[in-house]
Design a protein around this motif. Structure first.
Motif, short mmCIF file in Angstrom:
data_model
loop_
_atom_site.label_atom_id
_atom_site.label_comp_id
_atom_site.label_asym_id
_atom_site.label_seq_id
_atom_site.Cartn_x
_atom_site.Cartn_y
_atom_site.Cartn_z
N GLU A 1 -42.48 -44.99 36.33
CA GLU A 1 -43.51 -45.72 35.49
C GLU A 1 -44.66 -44.60 35.56
O GLU A 1 -45.25 -44.05 36.54
N MET A 2 -45.45 -44.38 34.49
CA MET A 2 -46.51 -43.40 34.17
C MET A 2 -47.49 -44.04 33.33
O MET A 2 -47.32 -44.73 32.40
N ASN A 3 -48.96 -43.98 33.80
CA ASN A 3 -49.95 -44.61 33.08
C ASN A 3 -50.64 -43.42 32.52
O ASN A 3 -51.47 -42.66 33.04
N ASP A 4 -50.25 -43.18 31.35
CA ASP A 4 -50.71 -42.11 30.52
C ASP A 4 -51.73 -42.37 29.62
O ASP A 4 -51.94 -42.84 28.52
N GLN A 5 -53.20 -42.21 29.97
CA GLN A 5 -54.43 -42.56 29.49
C GLN A 5 -54.30 -44.28 28.67
O GLN A 5 -54.33 -44.33 27.35
N GLY A 6 -53.74 -45.02 29.43
CA GLY A 6 -53.85 -46.51 29.10
C GLY A 6 -52.38 -46.96 28.48
O GLY A 6 -52.23 -48.07 28.35
N ARG A 7 -51.50 -46.02 28.18
CA ARG A 7 -50.23 -46.18 27.79
C ARG A 7 -49.13 -46.25 28.79
O ARG A 7 -49.19 -45.32 29.64
N THR A 8 -48.47 -47.31 28.99
CA THR A 8 -47.44 -47.20 29.95
C THR A 8 -46.44 -46.46 29.54
O THR A 8 -45.52 -46.89 28.59
N ARG A 9 -45.87 -45.33 30.30
CA ARG A 9 -44.36 -44.83 30.06
C ARG A 9 -43.40 -45.31 30.86
O ARG A 9 -43.96 -45.05 32.24
N LEU A 10 -42.42 -45.44 30.44
CA LEU A 10 -41.29 -45.72 31.81
C LEU A 10 -39.92 -44.73 31.36
O LEU A 10 -39.27 -45.23 30.20
N ASN A 11 -39.63 -43.67 32.29
CA ASN A 11 -38.57 -42.80 31.59
C ASN A 11 -37.51 -42.91 33.01
O ASN A 11 -38.00 -42.79 34.10
N PRO A 12 -36.19 -43.09 32.50
CA PRO A 12 -34.91 -42.82 33.72
C PRO A 12 -34.87 -41.53 33.90
O PRO A 12 -34.71 -40.52 33.12
N TYR A 13 -34.72 -41.32 35.13
CA TYR A 13 -34.28 -39.85 35.80
C TYR A 13 -33.18 -40.19 36.85
O TYR A 13 -33.34 -41.14 37.70
N SER A 14 -32.24 -39.05 36.77
CA SER A 14 -31.15 -39.36 37.80
C SER A 14 -31.71 -38.64 39.06
O SER A 14 -32.48 -37.97 39.25
N LEU A 15 -31.37 -39.54 40.19
CA LEU A 15 -31.87 -38.99 41.80
C LEU A 15 -30.69 -37.92 41.95
O LEU A 15 -29.50 -37.94 41.85
N MET A 16 -31.50 -36.88 42.48
CA MET A 16 -30.50 -35.76 42.91
C MET A 16 -30.51 -35.44 44.29
O MET A 16 -29.77 -34.58 44.54
N SER A 17 -31.34 -36.26 45.18
CA SER A 17 -31.59 -35.91 46.59
C SER A 17 -30.23 -36.58 47.20
O SER A 17 -29.57 -37.32 46.50
N ASP A 18 -30.05 -36.08 48.47
CA ASP A 18 -28.64 -36.73 49.12
C ASP A 18 -28.69 -37.92 49.40
O ASP A 18 -29.83 -38.50 50.09
N PRO A 19 -27.88 -38.83 49.16
CA PRO A 19 -27.90 -40.36 49.31
C PRO A 19 -27.97 -40.56 50.75
O PRO A 19 -28.47 -41.78 51.05
N ALA A 20 -27.60 -39.72 51.71
CA ALA A 20 -27.61 -39.92 53.14
C ALA A 20 -28.86 -40.07 53.78
O ALA A 20 -29.25 -40.42 54.79
N ASP A 21 -30.06 -39.36 52.55
CA ASP A 21 -31.41 -39.22 53.41
C ASP A 21 -32.14 -39.98 52.49
O ASP A 21 -32.66 -39.68 51.60
N THR A 22 -32.59 -41.08 53.25
CA THR A 22 -33.67 -42.07 52.36
C THR A 22 -34.89 -42.10 52.83
O THR A 22 -36.00 -43.00 52.42
#
Length: 328
Positions: A54-75
């Motif tokens: 979630e990004m607040n871009d000068q009053g406009r909310t942007r919601l962008n999906p991104y793949s998680l690339m980190s190791d699933p074993a390290d939370t």
């Protein structure tokens, strides 16, 4: 201890995080890392999962999906890698230009629409460009499990080969890289023909690559269930249109550069989502009535459902016509 979730809209439970690292990787791609604000652990996830930032871009909310690339074993943290798109809708530009270490942000709980089938005898990964990101987590998971895998990674140039050096150093013999500017390409038919029975293929990258892999595998007799892909479709601009939301008793305007889902959120209408890219089905909405044509851009509804005019995916699809009423 895990980070406490916010109370949020259905299907999009959220987490408050701090930006712990911003790492430029090349002229287009930057890695962003997030840690929980309470100093604990983030929720567990499996390789292939994504989060919505979630990004607040000068009053406009942007919601962008991104793949998680980190190791699933390290939370202890999550990591994403974002390619700057100068012609895009602004989310990647906002991250590249505005986000810095120490910023507080909000992300959603991980959702996996691109998970590994661990019953597979072998996993074959095919990546194009920034499509490498989910495979970074998949490779970490497969290495821990001791499973068989190989990666075929197509990039434009050596300088834009995100994580190429790391991957080839850590996994010699398993990682194969192809450079477009050197006229190198994946010999897909031969690659598929040489795999043991029970192999699964995963592809993430441009739409053309995804369609090519599915079509080639199908022609070679591969079962559909053994070929997996992930593509989040960004909402495309179009002519503004008006929508009547029956349950909410509201009539709203959808602007040229916003999605129907974004317009509903702007007007305070609860609209569930998980991917915001036409892939998960969470925001599927019934059409009450319409006089006009739909512009379907999702990967969820089938051809018959598109033709019926009874369903729409507000995250990516649009409408052109006189009137549209939705059961929302």
């Amino acid at each position: 201890m895990s980070a406490a979730p916010q109370k949020a809209k259905p299907g999009a439970e959220k987490i408050d995080v701090i930006v712990s690292a911003v790492v430029p990787l090349n002229e287009l791609v930057t890695r962003f890392e997030f840690t929980p604000t309470d100093g604990g652990q983030l929720p567990t996830f499996s390789a292939g999962a994504h989060t919505v930032v979630e990004m607040n871009d000068q009053g406009r909310t942007r919601l962008n999906p991104y793949s998680l690339m980190s190791d699933p074993a390290d939370t202890s943290h999550y990591a994403i890698s974002v390619r700057r798109d100068d012609a895009g809708r602004g989310g990647s530009l906002f991250l590249h230009r505005n986000v810095k270490v120490g910023d507080q942000m909000t992300i959603t709980y991980p959702v996996n629409l691109f998970s590994l089938d661990l019953r597979a005898r072998k996993q074959v990964f095919i990546a194009g460009g920034i499509g490498i990101t989910p495979f970074m987590a998949m490779i970490a998971q497969m290495e821990r499990l001791g499973g068989q895998w190989e990666l075929h990674y197509s990039v434009r140039t050596e300088t834009l080969g995100t994580y190429v050096q790391e991957l080839t150093y850590k996994h010699p013999g398993k990682v194969h890289v192809y450079y477009d500017d050197q006229n190198q390409g994946i010999a897909l038919e031969d690659l598929l023909d040489g795999q043991p029975l029970g192999t699964h293929v995963y592809v993430c990258g441009p739409k053309g690559m995804i369609d090519w892999v599915h079509a080639t595998a199908s022609s070679a007799g591969w079962p559909d269930d053994n070929v997996h892909s992930e593509e989040f479709t960004a909402p495309q601009p179009g002519a503004p249109f008006e929508v009547r939301l029956c349950k909410s008793d509201k009539t709203i305007q959808v602007g040229e550069h916003e999605s129907l889902l974004e317009a509903m959120e702007r007007e305070g209408v609860e609209a569930p989502f998980l991917c915001r890219g036409g892939a998960c089905g969470q925001c599927e909405t019934d059409v009450v009535s319409h006089d006009g044509d739909f512009v379907h851009r999702d990967h969820w509804l089938d051809d018959d459902q598109h033709a019926s005019g009874q369903k729409i995916m507000p995250c990516v699809s649009r409408f052109v016509g006189k009137s549209l009423e939705l059961d929302r």
